[in-house]
Design an enzyme around this catalytic site. Sequence first.
Site, PDB file in Angstrom:
ATOM      1  N   SER A  29       2.144  55.753  55.444  1.00  0.00           N
ATOM      2  CA  SER A  29       1.553  55.495  56.745  1.00  0.00           C
ATOM      3  C   SER A  29       1.392  56.766  57.576  1.00  0.00           C
ATOM      4  O   SER A  29       2.021  57.798  57.320  1.00  0.00           O
ATOM      5  CB  SER A  29       2.422  54.506  57.528  1.00  0.00           C
ATOM      6  OG  SER A  29       3.689  55.086  57.804  1.00  0.00           O
ATOM      7  N   LYS A  62       4.345  54.848  31.138  1.00  0.00           N
ATOM      8  CA  LYS A  62       4.187  54.862  29.681  1.00  0.00           C
ATOM      9  C   LYS A  62       4.891  53.702  28.979  1.00  0.00           C
ATOM     10  O   LYS A  62       4.532  53.345  27.848  1.00  0.00           O
ATOM     11  CB  LYS A  62       4.708  56.188  29.118  1.00  0.00           C
ATOM     12  CG  LYS A  62       3.849  57.393  29.442  1.00  0.00           C
ATOM     13  CD  LYS A  62       2.582  57.420  28.616  1.00  0.00           C
ATOM     14  CE  LYS A  62       1.856  58.759  28.713  1.00  0.00           C
ATOM     15  NZ  LYS A  62       0.684  58.810  27.835  1.00  0.00           N
ATOM     16  N   GLY A 189      -4.778  62.405  28.547  1.00  0.00           N
ATOM     17  CA  GLY A 189      -5.372  61.835  27.337  1.00  0.00           C
ATOM     18  C   GLY A 189      -6.248  60.643  27.658  1.00  0.00           C
ATOM     19  O   GLY A 189      -7.091  60.249  26.869  1.00  0.00           O
ATOM     20  N   GLY A 191      -5.077  57.412  28.721  1.00  0.00           N
ATOM     21  CA  GLY A 191      -4.520  56.075  28.550  1.00  0.00           C
ATOM     22  C   GLY A 191      -4.436  55.291  29.843  1.00  0.00           C
ATOM     23  O   GLY A 191      -4.888  54.143  29.922  1.00  0.00           O
ATOM     24  N   ASP A 224     -10.459  69.374  31.405  1.00  0.00           N
ATOM     25  CA  ASP A 224     -11.285  68.956  30.266  1.00  0.00           C
ATOM     26  C   ASP A 224     -11.873  67.557  30.463  1.00  0.00           C
ATOM     27  O   ASP A 224     -12.999  67.277  30.042  1.00  0.00           O
ATOM     28  CB  ASP A 224     -10.468  68.998  28.971  1.00  0.00           C
ATOM     29  CG  ASP A 224      -9.264  68.077  29.015  1.00  0.00           C
ATOM     30  OD1 ASP A 224      -9.325  66.979  28.432  1.00  0.00           O
ATOM     31  OD2 ASP A 224      -8.262  68.442  29.646  1.00  0.00           O
ATOM     32  N   SER A 325       2.211  58.377  38.681  1.00  0.00           N
ATOM     33  CA  SER A 325       2.386  57.950  37.291  1.00  0.00           C
ATOM     34  C   SER A 325       3.790  58.107  36.739  1.00  0.00           C
ATOM     35  O   SER A 325       4.170  57.426  35.786  1.00  0.00           O
ATOM     36  CB  SER A 325       1.403  58.705  36.390  1.00  0.00           C
ATOM     37  OG  SER A 325       1.519  60.105  36.606  1.00  0.00           O
TER      38      SER A 325
END
Length: 346
Positions: A29, A62, A189, A191, A224, A325
């Site tokens: 906030s 993961k 990658g 995912g 990439d 993540s």
Amino acid sequence: MSLITLADILAARDRIKHTAVRTPLVPLSRERLIAAGYQQFADYAPQIFLKDESAQPIKSFKLRGAYNKIAQLSPEQLKLGVITYSSGNHAQGVAFSARALGSKAVIVMPSNSPQIKIDATRALGAEVVFVGPASSERKLKAEELAAAHGYTIIPPYDDPAIIAGQATCGLEILEQLPDADLVLSPVSGGGLLSGVATGIKLARTAANKPAPPVYGCEPELAGDSKESFDTKTLVEWPAEKTTRTLCDGLRTQSLGQLNFEHILQFVDGIVTVTEDEIRTALKVILAATNIVPEPSGAVTLAAALFHMQKFPGIHTGSKVVAIVSGGNLDPALRTQLESESAAAHV
């Protein structure tokens, strides 16, 4: 190459529901930003919500994909064991899932993995094998050991079961903030980004409702994915380039092929952020929330704070979800960041 379906994602959600956590959506906030000493962001940033995947048992998203994949193996495959190649968080996802399902796990890791991730992987009972820093080296070693011992390879991202597992994060975001205007995901990658974007777009299509745009975020030094997306051609960067970034979880040299197909179909764009912007985002999260993010998890907030103009239609009133993540932050880096923050706000 066939893409995953909403049925695949819903099946994954059911499969992992007793293992992976439904992670919280934490508001960043205006008041929190001001209290933490970041008035400059409070004045113009959108309404930001942090999807805290560090709340998973392994402190990373993961677990979703790894468990979804391993839970579908046959008893014979589980008996022989599983193997993967990972810089750290997928390693822990595989180790945790294998232990939960009664299988042996072997992890091929780069020699420059953070010690905190190596220790955590071993603590989950996995055997660790080291190779050089290039992601291609990890994959080759895992394939060699799998052929020799009969292990089943659990890919870190380029696999339909992995993508479907990660997509469950996208479904949760829609349930927690149905009126989100933008969703930001880290990408390496591919995912998480491919899964989240696919889950959000397919779920909203099935409900006959408009979907929020989904963008990937990555470091400039490991850009990439953006080059691949912009040119619509899958490119690979050399390890000596991608390993320059602080984000050890985003040093993969190329998107996975299946991930790339999903990203081209369901992702709206990819933006890059600088190392300084990543460090600032880390400091903001540490100072303004109870979340402890790793660098790879802070790229989304960096994009929301510094690159709002790159997202069409997004303004200070917009609701933006930034996926954090993972939370396997090197303790020494945390101390350094907090010291820098304290010095800046004296």
